[in-house]
Write a protein that holds these residues in place. Structure first.
Motif, PDB file in Angstrom:
ATOM      1  N   ALA A 202       1.063  -1.607   0.252  1.00  0.00           N
ATOM      2  CA  ALA A 202       0.313  -0.042   0.310  1.00  0.00           C
ATOM      3  C   ALA A 202       0.947   0.885   0.577  1.00  0.00           C
ATOM      4  CB  ALA A 202      -0.887  -0.014   0.673  1.00  0.00           C
ATOM      5  N   VAL A 203       1.455   1.301   1.273  1.00  0.00           N
ATOM      6  CA  VAL A 203       2.855   2.784   0.862  1.00  0.00           C
ATOM      7  C   VAL A 203       3.870   2.729  -0.334  1.00  0.00           C
ATOM      8  CG1 VAL A 203       5.120   3.246   1.800  1.00  0.00           C
ATOM      9  CG2 VAL A 203       3.001   2.538   3.459  1.00  0.00           C
ATOM     10  N   MET A 204       3.921   1.690  -0.872  1.00  0.00           N
ATOM     11  CA  MET A 204       5.259   1.528  -2.645  1.00  0.00           C
ATOM     12  C   MET A 204       3.788   1.962  -3.326  1.00  0.00           C
ATOM     13  SD  MET A 204       6.885  -2.205  -1.741  1.00  0.00           S
ATOM     14  CE  MET A 204       7.327  -2.661  -4.100  1.00  0.00           C
ATOM     15  N   HIS A 205       2.275   2.398  -3.510  1.00  0.00           N
ATOM     16  CA  HIS A 205       1.465   2.233  -4.052  1.00  0.00           C
ATOM     17  C   HIS A 205       1.727   3.689  -4.303  1.00  0.00           C
ATOM     18  CE1 HIS A 205       0.260  -1.787  -4.914  1.00  0.00           C
ATOM     19  NE2 HIS A 205       1.514  -2.300  -5.900  1.00  0.00           N
ATOM     20  N   TRP A 206       1.379   4.059  -2.969  1.00  0.00           N
ATOM     21  CA  TRP A 206       1.098   4.954  -2.361  1.00  0.00           C
ATOM     22  C   TRP A 206       2.054   6.382  -3.393  1.00  0.00           C
ATOM     23  CZ3 TRP A 206       1.640   7.496   2.931  1.00  0.00           C
ATOM     24  CH2 TRP A 206       1.029   8.568   3.053  1.00  0.00           C
ATOM     25  N   LEU A 207       3.192   5.636  -2.953  1.00  0.00           N
ATOM     26  CA  LEU A 207       4.820   6.529  -3.302  1.00  0.00           C
ATOM     27  C   LEU A 207       4.741   6.811  -5.061  1.00  0.00           C
ATOM     28  CD1 LEU A 207       7.022   4.922  -0.870  1.00  0.00           C
ATOM     29  CD2 LEU A 207       6.843   7.240  -0.922  1.00  0.00           C
ATOM     30  N   ASP A 208       4.649   5.880  -5.117  1.00  0.00           N
ATOM     31  CA  ASP A 208       4.437   6.302  -6.950  1.00  0.00           C
ATOM     32  C   ASP A 208       2.794   7.087  -7.524  1.00  0.00           C
ATOM     33  OD1 ASP A 208       5.719   4.189  -7.013  1.00  0.00           O
ATOM     34  OD2 ASP A 208       4.993   2.322  -7.629  1.00  0.00           O
ATOM     35  N   ASP A 209       1.669   7.299  -6.476  1.00  0.00           N
ATOM     36  CA  ASP A 209       0.933   7.839  -6.805  1.00  0.00           C
ATOM     37  C   ASP A 209       0.952   9.300  -6.868  1.00  0.00           C
ATOM     38  OD1 ASP A 209      -0.952   6.175  -7.256  1.00  0.00           O
ATOM     39  OD2 ASP A 209      -2.001   5.334  -6.175  1.00  0.00           O
ATOM     40  N   TYR A 210       1.496   9.401  -6.012  1.00  0.00           N
ATOM     41  CA  TYR A 210       2.198  11.405  -5.038  1.00  0.00           C
ATOM     42  C   TYR A 210       3.873  11.547  -5.466  1.00  0.00           C
ATOM     43  CZ  TYR A 210      -2.281  10.486  -2.974  1.00  0.00           C
ATOM     44  OH  TYR A 210      -3.834  11.044  -2.902  1.00  0.00           O
ATOM     45  N   PRO A 211       3.483  12.457  -5.714  1.00  0.00           N
ATOM     46  CA  PRO A 211       4.982  13.259  -6.043  1.00  0.00           C
ATOM     47  C   PRO A 211       5.683  13.490  -4.371  1.00  0.00           C
ATOM     48  CG  PRO A 211       3.830  15.179  -6.665  1.00  0.00           C
ATOM     49  CD  PRO A 211       3.070  13.867  -6.661  1.00  0.00           C
ATOM     50  N   PHE A 212       6.184  12.885  -3.707  1.00  0.00           N
ATOM     51  CA  PHE A 212       6.241  13.210  -2.349  1.00  0.00           C
ATOM     52  C   PHE A 212       7.487  13.267  -2.331  1.00  0.00           C
ATOM     53  CE2 PHE A 212       3.278   9.854  -1.086  1.00  0.00           C
ATOM     54  CZ  PHE A 212       2.398  10.635  -0.392  1.00  0.00           C
ATOM     55  N   VAL A 213       8.404  14.650  -2.278  1.00  0.00           N
ATOM     56  CA  VAL A 213       9.152  15.134  -2.410  1.00  0.00           C
ATOM     57  C   VAL A 213      10.591  15.000   0.128  1.00  0.00           C
ATOM     58  CG1 VAL A 213      10.645  17.788  -2.063  1.00  0.00           C
ATOM     59  CG2 VAL A 213       8.656  16.801  -3.453  1.00  0.00           C
ATOM     60  N   LEU A 214       9.687  15.279   0.798  1.00  0.00           N
ATOM     61  CA  LEU A 214      10.213  14.774   2.031  1.00  0.00           C
ATOM     62  C   LEU A 214       8.876  14.470   2.878  1.00  0.00           C
ATOM     63  CD1 LEU A 214      12.639  15.291   3.411  1.00  0.00           C
ATOM     64  CD2 LEU A 214      11.316  17.982   4.287  1.00  0.00           C
ATOM     65  N   SER A 215       9.669  13.496   4.325  1.00  0.00           N
ATOM     66  CA  SER A 215       9.129  12.277   4.311  1.00  0.00           C
ATOM     67  C   SER A 215       9.673  11.855   5.972  1.00  0.00           C
ATOM     68  CB  SER A 215       8.557  11.241   3.925  1.00  0.00           C
ATOM     69  OG  SER A 215       8.233  10.731   4.497  1.00  0.00           O
ATOM     70  N   ALA A 216       8.848  11.681   6.672  1.00  0.00           N
ATOM     71  CA  ALA A 216       9.544  11.393   7.900  1.00  0.00           C
ATOM     72  C   ALA A 216       8.899   9.773   8.664  1.00  0.00           C
ATOM     73  CB  ALA A 216       9.544  11.909   9.422  1.00  0.00           C
ATOM     74  N   ASN A 217       9.687   8.619   8.972  1.00  0.00           N
ATOM     75  CA  ASN A 217       8.450   7.567  10.304  1.00  0.00           C
ATOM     76  C   ASN A 217       9.043   7.579  11.340  1.00  0.00           C
ATOM     77  OD1 ASN A 217       7.723   5.173   9.968  1.00  0.00           O
ATOM     78  ND2 ASN A 217       9.424   4.022   9.205  1.00  0.00           N
TER      79      ASN A 217
END
Length: 462
Positions: A202-217
Motif C-alpha cells: 500500500a505504501v509503495m503504491h502510495w509513493l507511485d501516486d504522489y510526488p512526495f518530496v520529503l518524509s519522516a517515519n
C-alpha cells in the motif's frame, strides 16, 4: 490587547490538544480523523491507501488549502507513524498534530496558515493498525512495559521495516558497471508482489501516486533522528553508509533534533541500554545496519527524501506521559515540514512549452538525480547555503545547465528549464554547442527470477 487575546486563544487551543491526546484504539483513531475532517473541511481530505492484513483501512489525512488536488510547484510532504505496532508515540503525536493544525488554522495562526497554504501534507498516524491492537491488548492485560515486542510486526508476524525491496545490490552493481543509473532503481514486480505485505505494498503504491518530496517515519526505542543509508555495504557490519546527499540529510535530521525538547541535548543513554548521539542524530547503518527499510527505499526508488525519527526510549509510554511528549515534539514536527521548501524547484518544458515527463535533474558533486513529474515539475532539496551547477536533460533533447546560489531563507528558488530538441540531420550537420544528453543504460538485475533463485543472483550482483 490584541496580542493578549491572540495569546489566550493559542493557549486554549493548546489545552484542547493536550486534553485530547491519547493512544486511541483503531475505531477511536478513525473517529478523531473523521472529526478533524468535519471540523476543517476546507483544509482536509480523509482517504485510505489500502488495507492491513486483518482488513483495517490505512487512513491518511491530507491537510492543505486546496485538499484533493495537486497545485503546481507546491511540494508534497508525508508523516508515517506506528510502523511497528508496539511503538506508539508517533501514532499519538500525529493524531495531536492534525488536531493542532486544524485548530490553529481556524484561529488565524499565521505560521500554520503559511504551512498549509504552501504545502500539501499527508499524515498517516498508523501504518500497522493490526500490530497496535495486539500491543494495546497486551498492555491492558499486563501493564505498561519499558521495552516490548508484542505487536511490533504485522498480523503475519513480518517486520514492515524490513519488507521493502532491497535495492542495494542493484545500486552497487551499477556503480561497479559505471552505467550511470543512480536513482529510481527498479525491482521485479512479480517478486515484490510475492514477498510484500499488504501494508508495504500500500505504501509503495502510495509513493507511485504522489510526488512526495520529503518524509519522516516515526518510531520508538531511542531518542535520535536517523538518516540514510540504513544499510551498510556489508549487512553484518555496522559502519557509516553515506548517501550522495549526506550533507543534506544531516541538516534535515539536525533540524528535527535541535527543535525537539530533548533530542539534541540528552546526556544519558536510555535506561535499558543505548547510546547518546552527538547533536541527537545518527547515520542508520552506523548505528545498526538493516536491509529492506522504508527510508532507503524512498531514496533509491522515488524522488522522496525520508528520515526515521526515534521519539523516546519507552516504546509504549503511559497515557499520562503523552502530553509532555507532544510538547517536546510539536515545534520539531512543524520545523521539519518547513524543510520541504529548501533547495530549488521548477518546471521543465520543451520549446513549445509542453511539460517534459521523466526529465533528469543532476547536480554537480551529488551522485543522485531526481526526475520530473508528468506535469514537468521537479523539487530538488539541497543543503543551504551553497552554489550549485544544475543540469536538466531528457532523451532527444539538448541538456541545459544553470548555476545557482542558495541562501538559507527557507524558500525554494524557482529554476525553470526549457529544453530544445536535437536538430534533425537535414537541418544542420554541426554538433550542438551545449552538453548532450547522457542516455542511461538500464541493466535489469534479477528481473523475473523466482524467489529461490533470487538470493543466488543477489550474491553475484554484490
Amino acid at each position: 490587547m490584541k496580542w493578549a487575546i491572540l495569546h489566550a486563544v493559542s493557549i486554549l487551543a493548546l489545552v484542547h490538544i493536550v486534553y485530547c491526546i491519547d493512544h486511541y484504539r483503531y475505531d477511536d483513531l478513525v473517529n478523531v480523523l473523521q472529526r478533524v475532517a468535519s471540523d476543517c473541511p476546507s483544509i482536509t481530505r480523509l482517504y485510505s491507501i489500502g488495507y492491513s492484513v486483518e482488513g483495517r483501512k490505512l487512513w491518511v489525512l491530507e491537510m492543505t488549502d486546496n485538499p484533493g488536488q495537486h497545485e503546481m510547484l507546491e511540494p508534497e510532504f508525508k508523516y508515517i507513524g506506528n510502523m511497528h505496532g508496539d511503538e506508539v508515540t508517533g501514532r499519538a503525536i500525529l493524531t495531536s498534530l492534525v488536531q493542532y493544525l486544524c485548530d490553529e488554522y481556524k484561529n488565524g495562526n499565521t505560521r500554520v496558515e503559511y504551512i498549509l497554504n504552501t504545502t500539501r501534507i499527508h499524515i498517516m498516524p498508523t501504518m500497522n493498525p493490526d500490530g497496535f491492537e495486539y500491543a494495546y491488548d497486551y498492555v491492558e492485560r499486563h501493564g505498561y512495559r519499558h521495552w516490548m515486542y508484542v505487536g511490533r510486526n504485522n498480523a503475519n508476524d513480518v517486520d514492515l521495516n524490513r519488507n521493502f525491496p532491497d535495492l542495494f545490490p542493484k545500486l552497487y552493481n551499477k556503480k561497479l558497471r559505471n552505467d550511470g543509473q543512480n536513482h529510481h532503481l527498479s525491482y521485479s514486480t512479480m517478486y515484490s508482489e510475492m514477498l510484500r505485505e499488504n501494508e508495504t505494498l500500500a505504501v509503495m503504491h502510495w509513493l507511485d501516486d504522489y510526488p512526495f518530496v520529503l518524509s519522516a517515519n516515526l518510531h520508538n526505542g531511542e531518542l535520535v533522528a536517523n538518516y540514510p543509508y540504513d544499510a551498510s555495504r556489508n549487512t553484518y557490519i555496522n559502519e557509516y553508509a553515506a548517501t550522495p546527499d549526506d550533507q543534506l540529510f544531516r541538516q534535515l535530521a539536525r533540524t528535527y533534533s535541535k527543535n525537539h525538547g530533548e533530542m539534541s541535548t540528552r546526556k544519558t543513554p536510555c535506561e535499558y541500554g543505548g547510546d547518546v548521539f552527538v547533536d541527537g542524530i545518527t547515520n542508520g547503518a552506523s548505528w545498526y545496519s538493516i536491509r529492506g527499510g522504508m527510508q532507503d527505499y524512498n531514496y533509491l526508488a522515488t524522488n522522496c527524501f525520508e528520515i526515521t525519527l526515534e521519539l523516546g526510549c519507552i516504546k509504549f509510554p503511559a497515557k499520562e506521559a503523552l502530553p509532555g511528549i507532544w510538547d517536546d515534539n510539536r515545534e520539531a514536527l512543524l520545523a521539519y515540514i518547513e524543510q520541504v521548501h529548501r533547495g530549488i524547484k521548477g518546471v521543465i518544458t520543451d520549446e513549445n512549452n509542453n511539460p517534459i515527463n521523466d526529465a533528469v535533474i543532476e547536480v554537480d558533486g551529488i551522485d543522485h538525480d531526481i526526475t520530473s513529474t508528468s506535469t514537468g515539475e521537479y523539487w530538488r532539496l539541497l543543503p543551504e547555503p551553497g552554489t550549485y551547477r544544475v543540469h536538466a536533460s531528457a532523451a532527444s533533447f539538448i541538456r541545459e545547465t544553470k548555476t545557482i546560489t542558495l541562501e538559507p531563507d527557507g524558500v525554494a528558488m524557482v529554476i525553470n528549464f526549457t529544453l530544445h530538441s536535437f536538430p534533425m540531420d537535414n537541418e544542420t550537420t554541426e554538433e550542438p554547442v551545449t552538453d548532450q544528453v547522457d542516455v542511461d543504460k538500464i541493466v535489469p538485475i534479477c528481473s523475473g527470477y523466482r524467489r529461490w533463485f533470487y538470493i543466488f543472483c543477489w550474491n553475484i550482483d554484490r
